[in-house]
Design an enzyme around this catalytic site. Structure first.
Site, PDB file in Angstrom:
ATOM      1  CB  THR A 133      -6.385   7.128  -0.621  1.00  0.00           C
ATOM      2  OG1 THR A 133      -6.363   6.113  -0.558  1.00  0.00           O
ATOM      3  CG2 THR A 133      -5.427   8.107  -1.232  1.00  0.00           C
ATOM      4  CG  ASP A 150      -5.058  -1.768  -2.785  1.00  0.00           C
ATOM      5  OD1 ASP A 150      -6.660  -1.590  -3.148  1.00  0.00           O
ATOM      6  OD2 ASP A 150      -5.217  -0.548  -2.952  1.00  0.00           O
ATOM      7  N   GLY A 176      -9.868   8.260  -2.106  1.00  0.00           N
ATOM      8  CA  GLY A 176     -11.049   7.620  -2.546  1.00  0.00           C
ATOM      9  C   GLY A 176     -11.748   6.592  -2.866  1.00  0.00           C
ATOM     10  N   GLY A 177     -10.145   5.741  -3.401  1.00  0.00           N
ATOM     11  CA  GLY A 177      -9.977   4.061  -4.195  1.00  0.00           C
ATOM     12  C   GLY A 177     -10.256   4.579  -5.507  1.00  0.00           C
TER      13      GLY A 177
END
Length: 578
Positions: free
Chosen positions: A387, A429, A480-481
């Site tokens: 991301t 995801d 960062g997830g």
């Protein structure tokens, strides 16, 4: 995205070490250490200086924040290939100077060939390696980046800038190259094992196995030709033109999922932005299929019941209640959230302040909860890693916060033959196996199971905060997830509760809790032993080793109208203004 922060160079560690050594814990003197970038007219904050400069140049030519955001995003696909992308997707949040708010969802979609049990073997176990949801030709959702940029350009661009103006600067860097930093050269080398499995990725990013060194010029002629086609024929080229045919052919040759029909049928969508408030300040953020907005507003609603300011910024008391609120919000995420086109998400209930009061009742100020016992809230059924984030504010005060992703660094590791385009591994995801953790350890429910045409749940949290008079105060997002959500929440708290400027708010130490695994992540520098001891006495179980909690970028407008740009000390990039 999978965090690269364990692999960061010594410079970031040294900065943060000095940051802690010379700044008294619990004070705001840290603001003196790093001043935000300043610009009287406009500001672009992204994680690559070349991309930020391109965005500013577009504004200088008469473009608005939307034009600049698109140019920055296209440039990042060239100069920040681990996260910038044409082969991924994301969200763009726009607030125009007149107060209009627009939320563009260009999240990836599952191909028609995808199904609930796609990533489960005959023994009921998750497939690993090629054929999994994390790497290879089965891992990619249908990319949405160019469709989203095209929608934003046509509806909200200035009308004074051409599509070619937005693409050409990036194309020039692709064809002529740019000088690799030590960080990027080392990062590419560290991904040797995975990138070398795919011929095009090995040839382009690993220099055919000879590796790039610091100071080398990195050229991407295939990507330059792709950008030239897109520049000439518009975003439709990626979805129905020669580029689309190349993607479909490469997928077919390797048993992949994405077809030409999948690409032709992709559509970016406008959603209704979520609006909440924290201590009287309006907070604007993304709705599902982003989970970040709901989790943030629910968490802030719970925290509003405490005097965070009195607790002070680095206290164990503050981090404890933040962790407990996050624990409950992430439990709700796992149970209730998914693509709103496929399932009912009880948005209004989840962000309701009365619901937050109910969730807050089980928080003990001196004792950590058990995640298993906490679980999700009581909402009646049927009720209505890679991301990157960049933020732009123009002369008129229009603001754009854009977060887009390949998921893992370098996505699926697959580069489509002849295009130079890295594809995402966004299928991870989804809940590849509902109730079991994904690569980030996130537990996800049936509402986020794999279905054709569905968009996976995201943690991206582009956010805009207004002053009490309704004017723009600050805007930010992160990479960062699932840690993105914690980074944005804690930065918002740092500004509102602790009177920090945007740079200090983003640089301050952070924690992260995502319900399961029942662990508290804290950062390797910035926490005193006393704070950690108190948290341990409360019953918090720490992760095996500390780690950085995402990387943020943000822009604040000061009382004189000056744009203040901030780049996280945990990453790289540059805020550029004029």
């Amino acid at each position: 995205m999978r965090s690269i922060l364990y692999k960061k160079g010594i410079s970031v560690f040294l900065f943060l070490s000095l940051f802690v050594a010379f700044v008294p814990v619990g004070t705001n003197a840290r603001a003196a250490l790093r001043e935000p970038a300043r610009g009287r007219h406009a500001m672009v904050a992204s994680q690559q200086e070349l991309a930020s400069k391109i965005g500013v140049d577009i504004i200088k030519k008469g473009g608005n924040a939307v034009d600049a955001a698109i140019a920055t995003g296209i440039a990042l696909a060239v100069v920040y290939p681990e996260a910038g992308n044409l082969g991924g997707g994301g969200f763009m949040l726009i607030r125009k100077a007149n107060g209009e708010v627009h939320a563009i969802d260009y999240r990836e979609m599952a191909p028609k060939a995808a199904g609930r049990d796609l990533y489960i073997d005959k023994n009921g176990n998750l497939i690993k390696g090629e054929g999994s949801s994390t790497v290879g030709y089965h891992a990619s959702g249908v990319p949405g980046t160019l469709a989203g940029f095209d929608l934003a350009f046509k509806k909200y661009g200035s009308g004074r800038i051409t599509w070619r103006d937005l693409i050409e600067p990036a194309r020039q860097y692709a064809i002529n190259g740019y000088v690799l930093s030590n960080r990027v050269a080392n990062l590419l080398r560290s991904y040797d094992k995975s990138l070398s499995k795919y011929e095009e990725s090995k040839r382009i990013f690993l220099n055919g196995g000879h590796f790039y060194e610091e100071g080398d010029t990195f050229r991407q002629p295939d990507l330059a030709r792709t950008l030239e086609r897109i520049e000439r024929n518009g975003a439709a080229e990626f979805y129905a033109g020669e580029t689309a045919r190349m993607i479909a052919a490469d997928m077919k040759a390797h048993g992949g999922l994405i077809t030409l029909d999948d690409l032709k049928n992709y559509q970016a969508k406008e959603r209704t932005a979520l609006k909440g408030n924290y201590r009287g300040y309006e907070v604007i953020t993304m709705p599902p299929p982003s989970s970040g907005g709901i989790v943030m507003l629910e968490t802030l609603n719970m925290l509003e019941g405490y005097d965070i300011r009195k607790m002070q910024s680095n206290s164990a008391a503050k981090y404890h209640v933040v962790a407990e609120a996050l624990r409950r919000s992430f439990a709700d995420r796992a149970e209730f959230m998914g693509d709103p086109d496929f399932t009912t998400v009880p948005v209004a209930k989840l962000i309701d302040k009365k619901y937050a009061e109910e969730r807050r009742q089980s928080i003990d100020l001196k004792k950590a909860s058990s995640s298993v016992k906490v679980g999700h809230g009581d909402i009646p059924s049927g009720e209505s890693m890679d991301t990157t984030n960049f933020t732009v504010v123009d002369q008129q005060g229009t603001v754009v916060v854009n977060t887009y992703t390949l998921n893992d660094l370098y996505g699926s590791q697959v580069t489509v033959k002849g295009t130079g385009v890295l594809l995402n591994d966004e299928m991870d995801d989804f809940a590849a196996r509902p109730g079991k953790p994904n690569m980030f350890g996130l537990i996800q429910g049936e509402k986020n199971s794999v279905q054709p045409g569905k968009r996976p749940l995201s943690s991206m949290t582009p956010t805009i905060v207004l002053r009490k008079d309704g004017s723009l105060w600050f805007a930010l997002g992160a990479r960062g997830g699932p840690r993105i959500i914690s980074a944005v929440i804690e930065s918002v708290i740092n500004v509102i509760d602790h009177d920090m400027d945007i740079q200090a708010a983003i640089d301050a130490p952070r924690i992260h809790h995502q319900w399961l695994p029942d662990e508290l992540l804290y950062e390797p520098v910035g926490f005193s032993p006393d704070t950690l001891n108190i948290l341990s006495e409360y019953g918090h179980k720490f992760t095996e080793r500390p780690g950085y909690v995402a990387q943020a970028t943000g822009i604040m407008i000061d009382g004189k109208g000056v744009r203040l740009g901030a780049i996280d000390a945990r990453g790289d990039g540059e805020a550029v203004g004029y």
